[in-house]
Write a protein that holds these residues in place. Sequence first.
Motif, short mmCIF file in Angstrom:
data_model
loop_
_atom_site.label_atom_id
_atom_site.label_comp_id
_atom_site.label_asym_id
_atom_site.label_seq_id
_atom_site.Cartn_x
_atom_site.Cartn_y
_atom_site.Cartn_z
N ASN A 75 7.09 10.08 8.32
CA ASN A 75 8.46 9.93 7.81
C ASN A 75 9.18 11.26 7.99
OD1 ASN A 75 10.76 9.26 6.45
ND2 ASN A 75 9.75 8.84 4.49
N ARG A 76 10.05 11.34 8.99
CA ARG A 76 10.73 12.62 9.27
C ARG A 76 12.08 12.67 8.57
NH1 ARG A 76 9.95 12.70 15.72
NH2 ARG A 76 7.70 12.94 15.81
N THR A 77 12.35 13.82 7.97
CA THR A 77 13.66 13.99 7.34
C THR A 77 14.68 14.24 8.44
OG1 THR A 77 13.39 16.37 7.17
CG2 THR A 77 12.64 15.05 5.29
N ASP A 127 3.11 6.23 10.36
CA ASP A 127 3.25 6.60 8.95
C ASP A 127 3.93 7.97 8.80
OD1 ASP A 127 1.28 8.14 9.98
OD2 ASP A 127 -0.11 7.91 8.29
N GLU A 141 14.25 17.66 9.97
CA GLU A 141 13.15 17.75 10.95
C GLU A 141 13.58 17.15 12.28
OE1 GLU A 141 9.13 17.52 8.20
OE2 GLU A 141 10.33 15.71 8.41
N GLU A 145 0.81 -1.22 0.00
CA GLU A 145 0.00 0.00 0.00
C GLU A 145 0.84 1.27 0.00
OE1 GLU A 145 -2.63 -0.65 3.25
OE2 GLU A 145 -3.80 -2.13 2.15
N SER A 146 2.07 1.17 0.52
CA SER A 146 2.91 2.38 0.54
C SER A 146 3.69 2.52 -0.77
CB SER A 146 3.88 2.31 1.71
OG SER A 146 4.76 1.24 1.51
N GLY A 147 3.58 1.52 -1.64
CA GLY A 147 4.31 1.58 -2.90
C GLY A 147 5.76 1.15 -2.75
#
Lengths: 461, 204
Positions: A424-426, A422, A429, A204-206
């Motif tokens: 997703n921190r860079t 879900d 960040e 689902e997330s690809g």
Amino acid sequence: MTTEGGVQYSKIAEIKGPLVVVDDVENAAFDELVEVETNDGERRLGKVLEVGNGKAIVQVFEGTTGLSISGTNAKFVGKVMEMPVSKEVLGRVFDGLGRPKDGLPDPIADKFIDINGEPMNPEQREYPKDFIQTGVSVIDGLITLVRGQKLPIFSGSGMSHNLLAAQIARQASVVGTDDDFAVVFAAIGVQYSEAEYFRKSLEESGALKRSVLFLNTADDPAIERIITPRVALTVAEYLAFELGMHVLVILTDMTNYAEALREISAAREEVPGRKGYPGYLYTDLSTLYERAGKLNGKKGSVTQVPILSMPSDDITHPIPDLTGYITEGQVVVGRDLFRQGVYPPINILMSLSRLMKDGIGEGSTRDDHAEVANQVYDAYSRAQEVRALAGIVGKAGLTEIDLKYMDVGDVFEKEFLSQATDENRTIEETLAILWKIVSKLPKNEITKIKDKHVEKYYQGE
Amino acid sequence: MGKRVILANSSLEKTIDKILDQTEQDVLSNLDGALSDSHQTLDNSVTKLEDEYDKIVADGRKEADKLEKQIVGSSDIEARNKQLLAVEDAVSRVFTKAVEEISNSDRSGDYANLIKSLLDESTKVLGTSEVTVFTNSKDRDVVQSTLGSFAGSELSSETIECIGGVKIQSKDGAMKFDNTIDAKIDRLKPLIRKEIATKFGVKE
């Protein structure tokens, strides 16, 4: 792979647990693949564990249930177990023995590779020093994962390690390069629902497009679990060293692997070591963990994140204990944080990435990374001490600076550690939150960060 | 008396004026303060608003990237899977056709040499020529005529289902070796699938 067939023997002397003893065997080889054929024509795979005196001991991966001494045949195939590999394995789902589980045909193979792998020449190894972004703040910020590293996650039963594993698999990436990145995910002895969760989560997330899944569920024969990490690592090595990709291998749960090893050892009546595990558990684990790394002159890398659940949360148990000797640090999942509902419940004070120092800083993450991470680590450690003190003397008995540290502890857990599954921190960040925590402290308490960084990033009064 | 009243009035007026001036100054200063505070609040809110705006835009971008990855990823996988199934279907058809041609091939000429080499290979693997040989009804004659070169071997009266070739068994029945053409094809299949697929335009 050869086109020659193997000799089929029909004299089965004994069936003992997962082992079959075949009599009058000539020319069998150690680790040779064996096809065991049952009375009704069903074929199961196995491998030779011991040969000598005209006998061969065969370990049957799919278990010996339903086999009888009469009518069972063992065909010695004349080769070791091999995994067909090509770039086509990406996006595929296999079972624990490397057979397609997604209803599609076998991948069209470029090569057939021995699943036991080639040991890496130590002289050819390149020191790991490039950052992998997992998108999980606590790992990227404080226990940084580096390409080619082996960093295990020590968890306990019922805790959220599988959620974390799936999140890392979905989000992990290499930053600052166009190199291809792939995830090889091996689920070893997991529940069906967990296996489905892993599959769906990647689909689902690809992220399935760049992943390979090996699913050995709890109802699959335990002996298959010996093979699952090996086929996964074989595919990872091919993608990394033949196709030049950066590969992250997630192995969960290595405790189930060690249990399978114990089962075989008991059936072979070997002298047991600690807690009944075989004396060679350390050597066996190292043959898996040491398959991580980078090689001189090769573009790709194999990074390993083995996950193991510690029985009774006991970090001195042989599996985490021996794993810790081989790997380069550990990420410890904490029961207290888990009970408080914190996700991911990582206890940073017990966690460590030994290669972090080489994978962060200017050119990788940011020049202030190491310093701000040290300061936060120190502050959180102090916050824990203050919390313990407050438990005795009460909050009223604390000094003003103690209260600030308590505040730091709360902000750390609520804003930095806690993260949605879900989210997703860079790395930017993540570093910004670390500075927010540091800025809760007065400037005179900041002792681990250079003034120029404090001037630039400090946001306190 | 009248002079004193006038003096008192003037002093009262002065005091009132003073109070009025003071109050006016206070009010003006308060107004200035309020104006400056409201400017400050406005300035702060602009920064805060801009931060919030940037955060919303960044979150939106992240979400869009996520959705793009999901859509592109799943459609790529779907397309690839369809291609895999199509290639596999074509490869299977090639094998079926090849098997058909082999089973209908002429048993004369070089075929006897093939059977001899299969028997040779099989007896070497078992390490003895004292074996029972099984074959299909079509190959019985060719096999029988070749067995003369393998001392101690005998042809079983039973026939087996296969395209061609032989299956041998040691006399005590403990060891068997399958060297039929079917078994050879099975072993060869994974190795030549790639070559067939390449012919169908699948990239290496």
